[in-house]
Design a protein around this motif. Structure first.
Motif, PDB file in Angstrom:
ATOM      1  N   ALA A 178      65.125 -26.661  14.392  1.00 32.44           N
ATOM      2  CA  ALA A 178      64.347 -27.728  13.770  1.00 32.44           C
ATOM      3  C   ALA A 178      64.220 -28.901  14.733  1.00 32.44           C
ATOM      4  CB  ALA A 178      65.002 -28.194  12.471  1.00 32.44           C
ATOM      5  N   ILE A 179      63.057 -29.566  14.680  1.00 31.77           N
ATOM      6  CA  ILE A 179      62.822 -30.811  15.410  1.00 31.77           C
ATOM      7  C   ILE A 179      62.422 -31.868  14.394  1.00 31.77           C
ATOM      8  CG2 ILE A 179      61.416 -31.994  17.132  1.00 31.77           C
ATOM      9  CD1 ILE A 179      60.998 -29.353  18.547  1.00 31.77           C
ATOM     10  N   LEU A 180      63.069 -33.031  14.451  1.00 28.90           N
ATOM     11  CA  LEU A 180      62.799 -34.130  13.525  1.00 28.90           C
ATOM     12  C   LEU A 180      62.363 -35.342  14.326  1.00 28.90           C
ATOM     13  CD1 LEU A 180      66.106 -33.709  11.442  1.00 28.90           C
ATOM     14  CD2 LEU A 180      63.936 -32.495  11.127  1.00 28.90           C
ATOM     15  N   GLU A 227      74.556 -28.088  14.991  1.00 26.90           N
ATOM     16  CA  GLU A 227      73.950 -29.336  15.458  1.00 26.90           C
ATOM     17  C   GLU A 227      73.083 -29.118  16.690  1.00 26.90           C
ATOM     18  OE1 GLU A 227      76.843 -32.367  15.960  1.00 26.90           O
ATOM     19  OE2 GLU A 227      77.388 -32.451  13.835  1.00 26.90           O
ATOM     20  N   GLU A 228      73.479 -28.145  17.528  1.00 24.36           N
ATOM     21  CA  GLU A 228      72.701 -27.899  18.739  1.00 24.36           C
ATOM     22  C   GLU A 228      71.362 -27.218  18.437  1.00 24.36           C
ATOM     23  OE1 GLU A 228      75.954 -24.671  18.496  1.00 24.36           O
ATOM     24  OE2 GLU A 228      75.750 -26.843  18.150  1.00 24.36           O
ATOM     25  N   ASN A 229      71.153 -26.789  17.201  1.00 22.50           N
ATOM     26  CA  ASN A 229      69.885 -26.163  16.808  1.00 22.50           C
ATOM     27  C   ASN A 229      68.902 -27.160  16.218  1.00 22.50           C
ATOM     28  OD1 ASN A 229      71.559 -23.881  17.286  1.00 22.50           O
ATOM     29  ND2 ASN A 229      70.224 -22.637  16.013  1.00 22.50           N
ATOM     30  N   VAL A 230      69.314 -28.429  16.134  1.00 28.82           N
ATOM     31  CA  VAL A 230      68.446 -29.458  15.558  1.00 28.82           C
ATOM     32  C   VAL A 230      68.269 -30.571  16.582  1.00 28.82           C
ATOM     33  CG1 VAL A 230      68.071 -31.060  13.652  1.00 28.82           C
ATOM     34  CG2 VAL A 230      69.302 -28.913  13.253  1.00 28.82           C
ATOM     35  N   ARG A 231      67.035 -30.835  16.949  1.00 29.56           N
ATOM     36  CA  ARG A 231      66.723 -31.900  17.913  1.00 29.56           C
ATOM     37  C   ARG A 231      66.117 -33.072  17.149  1.00 29.56           C
ATOM     38  NH1 ARG A 231      65.473 -31.128  23.527  1.00 29.56           N
ATOM     39  NH2 ARG A 231      65.497 -33.183  24.514  1.00 29.56           N
ATOM     40  N   GLU A 253      56.156 -38.099  25.990  1.00 25.82           N
ATOM     41  CA  GLU A 253      56.892 -37.204  26.886  1.00 25.82           C
ATOM     42  C   GLU A 253      58.183 -36.721  26.241  1.00 25.82           C
ATOM     43  OE1 GLU A 253      59.187 -40.245  29.854  1.00 25.82           O
ATOM     44  OE2 GLU A 253      56.984 -40.252  29.917  1.00 25.82           O
ATOM     45  N   ASP A 254      58.769 -37.530  25.361  1.00 27.44           N
ATOM     46  CA  ASP A 254      59.973 -37.110  24.641  1.00 27.44           C
ATOM     47  C   ASP A 254      59.642 -36.000  23.642  1.00 27.44           C
ATOM     48  OD1 ASP A 254      61.549 -39.103  25.918  1.00 27.44           O
ATOM     49  OD2 ASP A 254      60.787 -40.589  24.486  1.00 27.44           O
ATOM     50  N   VAL A 255      58.493 -36.135  22.985  1.00 26.47           N
ATOM     51  CA  VAL A 255      58.069 -35.102  22.035  1.00 26.47           C
ATOM     52  C   VAL A 255      57.781 -33.796  22.770  1.00 26.47           C
ATOM     53  CG1 VAL A 255      56.357 -34.461  20.300  1.00 26.47           C
ATOM     54  CG2 VAL A 255      57.143 -36.832  20.455  1.00 26.47           C
ATOM     55  N   ILE A 273      59.657 -30.135  22.313  1.00 28.26           N
ATOM     56  CA  ILE A 273      58.953 -28.877  22.048  1.00 28.26           C
ATOM     57  C   ILE A 273      59.249 -27.867  23.154  1.00 28.26           C
ATOM     58  CG2 ILE A 273      56.676 -27.819  21.807  1.00 28.26           C
ATOM     59  CD1 ILE A 273      55.762 -30.386  20.421  1.00 28.26           C
ATOM     60  N   ASN A 274      59.363 -28.318  24.388  1.00 27.30           N
ATOM     61  CA  ASN A 274      59.754 -27.413  25.475  1.00 27.30           C
ATOM     62  C   ASN A 274      61.168 -26.891  25.257  1.00 27.30           C
ATOM     63  OD1 ASN A 274      57.319 -27.549  26.882  1.00 27.30           O
ATOM     64  ND2 ASN A 274      57.948 -29.363  28.043  1.00 27.30           N
ATOM     65  N   TRP A 275      62.052 -27.759  24.737  1.00 25.43           N
ATOM     66  CA  TRP A 275      63.408 -27.304  24.372  1.00 25.43           C
ATOM     67  C   TRP A 275      63.319 -26.180  23.343  1.00 25.43           C
ATOM     68  CZ3 TRP A 275      65.125 -27.850  19.263  1.00 25.43           C
ATOM     69  CH2 TRP A 275      66.440 -27.495  19.023  1.00 25.43           C
ATOM     70  N   LEU A 276      62.445 -26.348  22.355  1.00 25.82           N
ATOM     71  CA  LEU A 276      62.274 -25.319  21.335  1.00 25.82           C
ATOM     72  C   LEU A 276      61.730 -24.038  21.954  1.00 25.82           C
ATOM     73  CD1 LEU A 276      62.457 -24.652  18.330  1.00 25.82           C
ATOM     74  CD2 LEU A 276      60.138 -25.566  18.055  1.00 25.82           C
ATOM     75  N   LYS A 277      60.781 -24.170  22.869  1.00 21.93           N
ATOM     76  CA  LYS A 277      60.226 -22.984  23.534  1.00 21.93           C
ATOM     77  C   LYS A 277      61.296 -22.221  24.303  1.00 21.93           C
ATOM     78  CE  LYS A 277      55.477 -24.685  24.125  1.00 21.93           C
ATOM     79  NZ  LYS A 277      54.420 -25.072  25.096  1.00 21.93           N
TER      80      LYS A 277
END
Length: 317
Positions: A44-46, A80-84, A93-95, A99-103
């Protein structure tokens, strides 16, 4: 006879050794799909945006992001490491980096979730998400960022005014797009049992998800019904006024009597319509199955067996 017995025992030992060797080789050649079953596959990304510094609503946005994080990590069991989490102020650039982290982490088995919370803007044709005072996220930008993302399903929840303008750009195969209102509508805040302000649709949505047994589609239905029954028909606004007089019981009673008088002097529904037009807060949902920008001014039940009703934030037994 003794010789024959020894031969049989030897044969059994050789057979057992061969079976153990084959089993060991099989265990060490698990397919990538099976290999991920032992770890938690979902992410998840919040994202907390902000339109301006010292915005009175910012505290609410921050609270909503923290509540979503609490639901995913403490109630649904996400590591916790699965949620950014991106707090205000963040930059584009942070967003993109999130998303690159998720990829880099999600796979074709992952049910991914992205939540954006803040103000939204619209010119009647296009919609933007206010990331910070200097940057707006445009729907076509976000579409580009999530391109090539691997997932089993991707759920994107945008909670801001005019958020319905995002769905057209973000819809896709195995995607669920949830917006707290349509392109022209507002997305309101309200007081809850913790005596604090939350986004009305989002608070009920995450409350519903927190048991781990409610699908994204079911959570949308519950939050949509809450909005349509409670808020869109003026009750939430009435409750806000009553809350102002919480410590003044006499004034609270006078105000309540005034409301009853107004209602009795008007046709049913007239007072309510004056307080808040029903179409002003209209949650929407779109998925790649049977929901095509679904949702109207009334409580909605999603078409049976649609994708949104099949996808849960955590694996189901």
């Amino acid at each position: 006879m003794g010789r024959s017995r020894e031969v049989k025992i030897y044969a059994l030992c050789v057979s057992a050794l061969l079976i153990a060797t084959i089993f060991s080789a099989t265990a060490n050649s698990i397919s990538p799909k099976e290999e991920t079953r032992g770890s938690f596959p979902n992410y998840a990304i919040l994202i907390e945006g902000g339109a301006k510094d010292n915005d009175p609503a910012q505290e609410c946005f921050h609270r909503d992001i923290n509540y979503a994080y609490e639901v995913f990590t403490k109630k649904l069991g996400y590591p916790e490491e699965n949620v950014r989490v991106l707090y205000y102020p963040s930059k584009k650039e942070d967003v993109e980096d999130a998303i690159n982290w998720l990829k880099n982490h999600s796979t074709k088995e992952s049910d991914c979730f992205i939540y954006l919370r803040d103000h939204g803007q619209s010119d009647g044709t296009n919609t933007w998400f206010c990331l910070n005072p200097d940057e707006l996220i445009k729907p076509w930008e976000f579409k580009k960022w999530i391109k090539d993302l691997k997932y089993h399903t991707l759920t994107i929840f945008i909670e801001c005014c005019h958020s319905g303008g995002f769905w057209y750009y973000l819809e896709g195969e195995n995607r669920i797009i949830i917006t707290s209102t349509d392109m022209m509508g507002a997305s309101y805040r309200g007081m809850f049992e913790d005596r604090k302000e939350h986004g009305i649709f989002g608070k009920v949505f995450f409350d519903s998800l927190s048991d781990g047994k409610t699908s994204y589609g079911e959570a949308w239905e519950i939050a949509d019904a809450y909005v349509d029954f409670w808020f869109a028909y003026g009750l939430e606004k009435t409750k806000r006024f009553l809350d102002l007089f919480r410590d003044y019981p006499i004034l609270r009673t006078v105000f309540l009597l005034y409301i009853l008088l107004i209602i009795s002097l008007n046709q049913p529904g007239t007072f309510i319509k004056k307080m808040l037009h029903p179409d002003d807060f209209n949650p929407k949902i779109d998925d790649s199955d049977k929901c095509d920008y679904y949702g109207n001014r009334f409580p909605n039940r999603l078409p049976r067996n649609t994708l949104a009703l099949k996808v849960y934030p955590v694996p189901q037994n």
